[in-house]
Scaffold this active site. Sequence first.
Site, mmCIF file in Angstrom:
data_model
loop_
_atom_site.group_PDB
_atom_site.id
_atom_site.type_symbol
_atom_site.label_atom_id
_atom_site.label_comp_id
_atom_site.label_asym_id
_atom_site.label_seq_id
_atom_site.Cartn_x
_atom_site.Cartn_y
_atom_site.Cartn_z
ATOM 1 N N ASP A 92 12.700 -8.390 45.034
ATOM 2 C CA ASP A 92 14.146 -8.444 45.269
ATOM 3 C C ASP A 92 14.815 -9.695 44.713
ATOM 4 O O ASP A 92 16.030 -9.873 44.891
ATOM 5 C CB ASP A 92 14.435 -8.288 46.759
ATOM 6 C CG ASP A 92 14.226 -6.850 47.202
ATOM 7 O OD1 ASP A 92 14.589 -5.939 46.432
ATOM 8 O OD2 ASP A 92 13.684 -6.631 48.297
ATOM 9 N N ASP A 153 13.810 1.091 43.830
ATOM 10 C CA ASP A 153 14.819 0.040 44.033
ATOM 11 C C ASP A 153 14.699 -1.080 42.989
ATOM 12 O O ASP A 153 15.686 -1.743 42.663
ATOM 13 C CB ASP A 153 14.698 -0.614 45.424
ATOM 14 C CG ASP A 153 14.277 0.338 46.533
ATOM 15 O OD1 ASP A 153 13.627 1.354 46.231
ATOM 16 O OD2 ASP A 153 14.562 0.050 47.694
#
Length: 368
Positions: A92, A153
Amino acid sequence: MNIERDHYEKALEHVLAKVELAIDEFVDKFPHVSSNNVYSGEENTLWTASFFPGICYLAYELTGDNKYLIHSESYLDSFEDRVVNHKHISHDLGFLYTLSCVANYKLTGSERAHKIALLAAEMLTERYNEQGHYIQAWGEMGISYPDVKIIIDTMLNLPLLYWSGSKRNYEIALSHARTAAKYLIREDYSSYHTYLMRPETGEAMIGKTHQGYADESTWARGQAWAVYGFALSYRYTKEPEFLKVAKETARVFINNLPKDSVPYWDFSFTDDHPDIKDTSAAAIFCCGLLELCQYVEANQKDEYLAIVDRVMRSLYSNYSTKELDTSNGFLTEGVYHRNHGARECVIWGDYFYLEAIVRLLSDTKTFW
Ligand code: GLY
């Protein structure tokens, strides 16, 4: 197709009024998932810490009001500390440093923000597996099967690498995107949320869900990450395959929109067999279609814009917090996990909702 500006200016007014409510509260604290539609501040430990700074940068970009810039800049120390001291690191890094530091660099030219973002990009490449050509999503490097996963993602984390200007980083992002297209996208262009990898050999083993309904179902937010993520990979690489994947995953998303144009949290659910919605998937999907509008023929662009308009109007009319005076979020009915953080404001949903409004009202550049 022309959009009705007045409508989006009204939507923007609602968003900026909510930012006004939140801005003094989130000083070195970061909204994540609300409780009864009210966010409280979290530490900078989660994957979502950059979305409120990103919201302030978008507000600054659109209005030119310095208070938003000053507020967002106050977060730089915290992001520097996180990456320099290796705190809470995962794939992330892309979300985190694109909307905090790349955004700042693009808006101000700050050398400091540039340096921090480049450091984050380097750290992201440490998660690359050479045999399997993939970036490991979660966990420490060195963990083994079945804990090693690629996830859809990650597609939104790649722009940090493409942007960084390093040839090696670019190659890593490109290879990961190819691997994601091969394993995470099914033949019918629906998507797996995750795919388990064997790190010693790089072998791809099996598709599994993490936040969706079932391994073989399609998690709505995952499909939205696919649409926007492959469109962004196309922006940087001009690989025709990525454009095809973005368009085809968009078609699957469109075919699964229910009557009010806001998807159920997983495409297993329909108006005849309903469950809760995920407004954040809708907002991400709109940004993906708006990105795609730049690469398609005029008639397809019109079709995409009409869909974005339909989804965005439904979000504003049926799911915004405009009548919830105490809420400091923008959109209700977001979902983190089905049984943990559902039917709430979620900060990434709010960020992408504003990004879509900004894209519709101006030709400002995005931070990705
Ligand atoms: N990237 C985490 C999520 O979409 O929930």
